[in-house]
Design a protein around this motif. Sequence first.
Motif, PDB file in Angstrom:
ATOM      1  N   THR A 198       0.854  -1.196   0.000  1.00 44.45           N
ATOM      2  CA  THR A 198       0.000   0.000   0.000  1.00 44.45           C
ATOM      3  C   THR A 198       0.882   1.235   0.000  1.00 44.45           C
ATOM      4  OG1 THR A 198      -0.129  -0.001   2.422  1.00 44.45           O
ATOM      5  CG2 THR A 198      -1.852  -1.161   1.225  1.00 44.45           C
TER       6      THR A 198
ATOM      7  N   VAL B 270      -3.884   0.701  -2.428  1.00 41.72           N
ATOM      8  CA  VAL B 270      -3.428  -0.686  -2.603  1.00 41.72           C
ATOM      9  C   VAL B 270      -2.923  -0.918  -4.016  1.00 41.72           C
ATOM     10  CG1 VAL B 270      -4.098  -3.121  -2.485  1.00 41.72           C
ATOM     11  CG2 VAL B 270      -5.095  -1.463  -0.892  1.00 41.72           C
TER      12      VAL B 270
ATOM     13  N   HIS C 205       1.751  -5.917   3.506  1.00 41.02           N
ATOM     14  CA  HIS C 205       0.853  -6.782   4.277  1.00 41.02           C
ATOM     15  C   HIS C 205       0.914  -8.184   3.653  1.00 41.02           C
ATOM     16  CE1 HIS C 205      -0.733  -2.950   5.802  1.00 41.02           C
ATOM     17  NE2 HIS C 205      -0.630  -2.556   4.527  1.00 41.02           N
TER      18      HIS C 205
ATOM     19  N   TYR D 199      -7.478  -7.580   0.490  1.00 37.96           N
ATOM     20  CA  TYR D 199      -7.063  -6.532   1.434  1.00 37.96           C
ATOM     21  C   TYR D 199      -7.938  -5.285   1.268  1.00 37.96           C
ATOM     22  CZ  TYR D 199      -4.201  -3.199   3.973  1.00 37.96           C
ATOM     23  OH  TYR D 199      -3.774  -2.236   4.866  1.00 37.96           O
ATOM     24  N   SER D 200      -8.278  -4.966   0.039  1.00 32.87           N
ATOM     25  CA  SER D 200      -9.042  -3.734  -0.229  1.00 32.87           C
ATOM     26  C   SER D 200     -10.494  -3.841   0.216  1.00 32.87           C
ATOM     27  CB  SER D 200      -9.013  -3.415  -1.728  1.00 32.87           C
ATOM     28  OG  SER D 200      -7.706  -3.192  -2.180  1.00 32.87           O
TER      29      SER D 200
ATOM     30  N   THR E 274      -7.932  -7.626   6.141  1.00 35.05           N
ATOM     31  CA  THR E 274      -6.597  -7.012   6.136  1.00 35.05           C
ATOM     32  C   THR E 274      -5.508  -7.968   6.623  1.00 35.05           C
ATOM     33  OG1 THR E 274      -6.992  -6.113   8.351  1.00 35.05           O
ATOM     34  CG2 THR E 274      -7.518  -4.687   6.462  1.00 35.05           C
ATOM     35  N   GLY E 275      -5.928  -9.215   6.945  1.00 36.03           N
ATOM     36  CA  GLY E 275      -4.941 -10.190   7.403  1.00 36.03           C
ATOM     37  C   GLY E 275      -5.468 -11.606   7.276  1.00 36.03           C
TER      38      GLY E 275
ATOM     39  N   GLU F 296      -8.644 -13.085   9.326  1.00 32.05           N
ATOM     40  CA  GLU F 296     -10.021 -12.690   9.007  1.00 32.05           C
ATOM     41  C   GLU F 296     -10.601 -13.429   7.809  1.00 32.05           C
ATOM     42  OE1 GLU F 296      -9.039  -8.666   8.290  1.00 32.05           O
ATOM     43  OE2 GLU F 296      -9.520  -8.016  10.322  1.00 32.05           O
TER      44      GLU F 296
END
Length: 243
Positions: free
Chosen positions: A28, A33, A53, A95-96, A100-101, A104
């Motif tokens: 990012t 992103v 990330h 991610y967008s 975000t990880g 999740e």
Amino acid sequence: MIVGVSIAAIVGFSSIFVVPAGEVGVVTTLGKVSKNPRLPGLNLKIPFVQSVHFFNIRTQVRPENFSSLTKDLQVIEATATIKYAVKQSEAPRIYSTIATGNAEIYERIIQPSLLKALKSVFSKYELVTIATDWNNISQIVETNASAELAKFDYVEVKGLDLTGLKIAEEYRSAIEQKQIAEQQLLKAQTEVKIAGQEAIKFETLNRGLNDRVLYKLFLDKWDGKTQVVPGLNGRMPPVIVGQ
């Protein structure tokens, strides 16, 4: 001089990062992103402006304990173990839009679609069908789960196994009795079929027999020691052999 060298070293180290094997990096730039994920190995980024990330793209195995209603409104419990992998090219989009990880991904992507597929499939079958055709039901669930997840195209389903079916004891006993009855019926039908085939065989054989054929069969089998050889057609008298 020393300060300058130190700053240059810090900037240099900050511009380098390594993506481990089995992962991809999503970069990012001030929150924006990048569309293309970074692949395993040594990579470069703009220090203090870009962040990285990491997402695991190895095959993951997750068991899901669930309960569901059958078509005849019986409650079943079982475990669905799904194998899946994040698509490498979709890591930036994940991610967008949704996670975000790594932690999740299952609860936000896999679990909702899996539970939807499970409940959809089991609601179409009665308990006895589910219990007696478990392997086929497992394949149908895998197909449905794959179709649900394909709508979003974040991950690829590698396999799904259903295990540990739990049903009320009284229904289990009824299912076992039904299976026994079906086996007995199949056995009886097979015996009737065999008996019918034997009847046709003997009827055909009987039509082909006459006195001459029987007489020849007797002579073919005669060992020369039998004392009486029967006559033929009732017109030839018996033959007396020896005393």
